[in-house]
Scaffold this motif. Structure first.
Motif, PDB file in Angstrom:
ATOM      1  N   PRO A  83      -9.772  49.700  32.946  1.00  0.00           N
ATOM      2  CA  PRO A  83      -8.822  50.409  32.097  1.00  0.00           C
ATOM      3  C   PRO A  83      -9.489  50.890  30.812  1.00  0.00           C
ATOM      4  O   PRO A  83     -10.546  50.380  30.428  1.00  0.00           O
ATOM      5  CB  PRO A  83      -7.758  49.354  31.770  1.00  0.00           C
ATOM      6  N   ARG A  84      -8.835  51.825  30.139  1.00  0.00           N
ATOM      7  CA  ARG A  84      -9.299  52.269  28.822  1.00  0.00           C
ATOM      8  C   ARG A  84      -9.034  51.178  27.792  1.00  0.00           C
ATOM      9  O   ARG A  84      -8.125  50.371  27.952  1.00  0.00           O
ATOM     10  CB  ARG A  84      -8.523  53.522  28.421  1.00  0.00           C
ATOM     11  N   GLY A  85      -9.788  51.167  26.730  1.00  0.00           N
ATOM     12  CA  GLY A  85      -9.574  50.190  25.667  1.00  0.00           C
ATOM     13  C   GLY A  85     -10.315  48.896  25.962  1.00  0.00           C
ATOM     14  O   GLY A  85     -11.172  48.821  26.841  1.00  0.00           O
ATOM     15  N   GLU A  86      -9.950  47.857  25.213  1.00  0.00           N
ATOM     16  CA  GLU A  86     -10.620  46.558  25.351  1.00  0.00           C
ATOM     17  C   GLU A  86     -10.235  45.904  26.680  1.00  0.00           C
ATOM     18  O   GLU A  86      -9.081  46.008  27.116  1.00  0.00           O
ATOM     19  CB  GLU A  86     -10.165  45.683  24.175  1.00  0.00           C
ATOM     20  N   VAL A  87     -11.206  45.231  27.297  1.00  0.00           N
ATOM     21  CA  VAL A  87     -10.958  44.559  28.581  1.00  0.00           C
ATOM     22  C   VAL A  87     -11.540  43.153  28.519  1.00  0.00           C
ATOM     23  O   VAL A  87     -12.648  42.963  28.013  1.00  0.00           O
ATOM     24  CB  VAL A  87     -11.638  45.323  29.748  1.00  0.00           C
TER      25      VAL A  87
END
Ligand code: NAP
Length: 246
Positions: free
Chosen positions: A40-44
């Motif tokens: 996913p986009r963003g922090e993972v």
């Protein structure tokens, strides 16, 4: 304030993208089951939390202001854990769960409660099964030697597996033409699926309908009660309403 999205689904990735676009600080969590996950986009973050108590502590220490449980309809334990942890930590929780599939004219669906019941049903209605229930739980089919199985999953499954089978590693999305070609090439006479819902894996149902094949459909497990939305747009609205973000 950050928003935790418990993921592993297409809808979770869609939600992470719209939250990120809107400037909301989102952290997506993956179980770490598949070797090359779509990120996913963003922090993972990846991996289990260590149960509900540990998840509750993690929510507080990470400053999580809202949780969206967007895990798969058949991922029961993480949803139960999220419910317990959010209650303990006083963090609002919403369930994002896509609608299940429904039968159309021409379908020959056999609804069953779980994978064990699906395995019991197969020999009654077919000899060459297309098994699309995923990598976990295949031991339920291991004792069946009167049927042959085409097992499709993303990563190799653990034994035990049915004695007579072929493994097909693929992650989709799938097309109706592709599913028809598989059905014809392997002379499939029954399809087995979970009621996962969504478009990503629905082509097999259209293909089964076109070939007049029976489909064994595993019902979704019961869910804890609580607020639920069917798509990423609904979850986004919920996040905005409870956090005042955007
Ligand atoms: P599960 O049985 O509900 O979860 C087992 C344990 O894995 C949980 O107790 C939790 O560990 C950890 N876990 C699960 N999802 C997690 C997440 N998103 N982030 C962090 N930890 C997570 O789940 P499952 O059926 O094994 O499914 C695992 C993942 O694959 C889920 O995220 C789900 O969305 C995805 N998925 C599942 C299916 C399916 O058919 N089950 C299909 C497609 C995708 P701790 O208790 O240590 O926190």
């Amino acid at each position: 304030m950050r928003v935790l999205v418990l993921g592993g689904t297409t809808e979770a990735r869609e939600l992470a993208a719209v939250l990120d676009d809107a400037g909301v600080r989102v952290v997506s969590s993956l179980a770490g089951r598949v070797s090359r996950p779509a990120l996913p986009r963003g922090e993972v973050r990846v991996g289990g939390f260590g149960g509900p108590g540990a998840l509750a502590r993690w929510l507080v220490s990470e400053g999580i202001g809202a949780v969206v449980d967007a895990t798969h309809p058949f991922a029961e334990r993480i949803s139960a854990s999220a419910g317990e942890a959010c209650t303990a930590a006083g963090v609002p929780l919403v369930r994002l769960e896509r609608l299940g599939w429904s039968e159309e004219a021409g379908d020959r669906w056999h609804w069953v409660d779980d994978l064990t019941a699906a395995a019991e049903r197969v020999p009654d209605i077919g000899e060459r099964a297309f098994l699309t229930t995923g990598r976990q739980g295949l031991a339920a089919f291991a004792g069946i030697d009167v049927a042959w199985f085409l097992i499709r999953c993303v990563d190799p499954p653990e034994p035990p597996l049915p004695a007579r089978h072929e493994l097909l590693l693929d992650r989709g999305p799938y097309t109706v033409d592709g599913e028809l070609e598989l059905i014809d090439r392997h002379q499939i006479d029954v399809v087995v699926t979970k009621d996962s819902g969504g478009a990503h894996t629905a082509a097999k149902l259209t293909a089964a309908r076109e070939r007049g094949l029976p489909v064994v459909v595993v019902r979704r497990p019961p869910r804890p009660t609580g607020v639920s939305v069917p798509d990423a747009a609904g979850a986004y609205d919920w996040v905005v309403s409870v956090t005042g973000a955007v």
